[in-house]
Design a protein around this motif. Structure first.
Motif: not given
Lengths: 347, 347
Positions: A50-52, A54
């Motif tokens: 999944t996206d995380f 920055n």
């Protein structure tokens, strides 16, 4: 046991844990498809990606749930498992990103009860906006576990500079609790004893991440020192742990700690102290005194924070780890951590 | 049961799960301090906060371990729990960052066995370079679980553009396995049957993240389509799932699939097929044919990859989900997913 309204009498079989076709069907039809329909969660994978964001740190937490009974006034093992892990992330000031879901199921559990639990997980995950993204299901022979155990782990993110932890309480800080103490613990104890009590005693199981978010949006971040959900061991034990971790002493006003009348009455019958009973939807907040009033207002703006209270303060560094209680009668006594008196399978 | 060489006869008590002073001591003295000494892991927290690289996606995985027996030739439930979750992360091409560790312990488990398991976890975590950062310990009454169950979840990171998944196999791809099939499954089955076999049969439990890293460093990333550790259900079931997910058919050469002679002999006695038995330190790799030789060399450069082999290929899209086996005798048959024949508590 819940009555099987479907009347099919189907149960989980050992073959459902083999990793073959039967496993695949159980997981797809009874778990992942149901979760997907309820919460829009994508299919659970062995390992999800999944996206995380920055410039963030990773918050990571785990809890197993073995509560007995599985269904109790105010909740069940399923929503408890979602709320508990979300709350552990929130207490570090993290924004929850996703959950994992691992079942250990005893052969013979009714499919009906499994589905009730999965549906509760789906609704809780949906309401919290935190998807279940990965999972695992094991089945063990009858007698090798008690119906069903659940582990949820959670990942979240927080800004690089945020530092809220058990070791940060400072002399002068105010100690707040977001609501009444002991509701979950006494609910489980009375349900297990099959006691029928007057009044509306039910678990306080609830997610706290929204309350945390609003607190951190309205109070300077460096004024928020400690957050903690006082689960096993309750209000008293959590404060003792924080006092030890921070090397400070604390003083609590007994009359200021909210305990509902029904809970107090049930505790007297059972010989329990509500300040040592588990809570599953309450948070302790230790904050610079100047911001305590604002924090209290924010807590009280939530339905499950209406009874929030300022209960005491951090007094100094001379007696690190000591928590004293000013009693309603005007005396003072040590409020120790929970010792003995085991209350197994409370969560 | 392992003989308690300390001779203290101490056991885990219900009070150790209460969340009070006894819980705190058990967790600190028997778990976190021991792990810290072995692996240098920081104290386990309810919720850990760790660094996470920018411009990365989050990989997230969970597995519960209920293996019976707890100790077996080649490993134990502790190192198995570390390797298994690291492998699940690695199979998506992720670099493991940290692990969580959750115990459900039956009242009466010997402290000696708990410590052996914790020590094994510490050594495995240390050797893999993946720290345990957060944990949870529950104790349930005797009869409510079988000695000890472990859940590990893991977080890892991977580059934004990396896409290795079960749905990516393409016609023409080569199908590799990193070593012999069935070693873990047959070890558990023979240990449980208290069979004493000649030859050196032991679990293959091992971490695969280093092998994955070297593969991805030396083969163009877009040529690596699928990686999978064939655990429960074995080689045959894993290929069936990949064939279904990718909408392709596959053909396997029976003679090319490595199975150790001792494993084959034990399987014949027990009436089991090694291609359906769990592996805990092997990976399937589905890669563009042009890079298969290089991939094989890389696998074989690892001690636990010496028997790696190219076992077959992805044949087309006309019969999605079909896996056929060309037998040593020159015939051809369908190699279906595991059906029936439950082998409970294999991992």
């Amino acid at each position: 046991m819940m009555k099987d309204k479907t009347g099919t009498g189907e149960t989980v079989q050992l073959d459902h844990g083999s990793g073959g076709i039967a496993s695949n069907r159980l997981v797809r039809e009874r778990i992942t498809d149901r979760l997907g329909h309820i919460s829009g969660t994508a299919p659970l994978e062995d390992c999800a990606v999944t996206d995380f964001p920055n410039m963030s740190k990773l918050a990571f937490s785990t809890d197993s749930y073995v509560v007995d009974p599985l269904f109790f006034p105010g909740g069940d093992i399923g929503c408890l498992a979602v709320h508990g892990t979300i709350n552990d992330l929130a207490m570090r000031g993290a924004e929850p990103v996703c959950l994992s879901l691992a079942f250990i199921i005893e052969e013979g559990l009714s499919i009906y009860e499994l589905e009730l639990i999965v549906d509760s997980i789906g609704r809780a995950s949906d309401k919290c906006g935190v998807p279940v993204v990965t999972g695992d299901t094991k089945v063990v022979p009858g007698g090798s576990c008690d119906r069903i155990f659940i582990n949820t782990s959670g990942a979240g993110f927080l800004p690089m500079e945020r530092d809220i932890s058990s070791g940060n309480a400072r002399p002068g800080d105010a100690i707040l609790i977001s609501g009444s103490c002991g509701d979950h613990g006494i609910t489980i104890m009375t349900a297990r004893a099959e006691m029928s009590l007057t009044g509306n005693i039910q678990s306080d199981t609830a997610p706290l991440h929204d309350m945390v978010k609003r607190l951190l949006n309205h109070i300077p971040e460096d004024a928020v020192h400690v957050m903690r959900d006082p689960t096993r061991g309750g209000f008293a034990t959590a404060l003792n742990e924080i006092a030890a971790d921070s090397g400070v002493s604390m003083e609590i006003e007994e009359a200021a700690v909210p305990v509902r009348q029904e809970v107090r009455a049930a505790c007297e019958i059972l010989g329990l102290d509500p300040l040592y009973l588990a809570n599953e939807g309450k948070m302790l907040l230790i904050v610079e005194e100047a911001h305590a009033g604002k924090a209290l207002d924010i807590m009280r703006s939530f339905p499950h924070g209406r009874e929030a209270a300022i209960t005491g303060r951090v007094t100094g560094r001379d007696n690190p780890g000591r928590v004293t209680m000013k009693t309603s009668a005007g005396g003072s006594r040590i409020m120790a951590a929970l010792h003995g008196n085991p209350l197994p399978r409370i969560c």
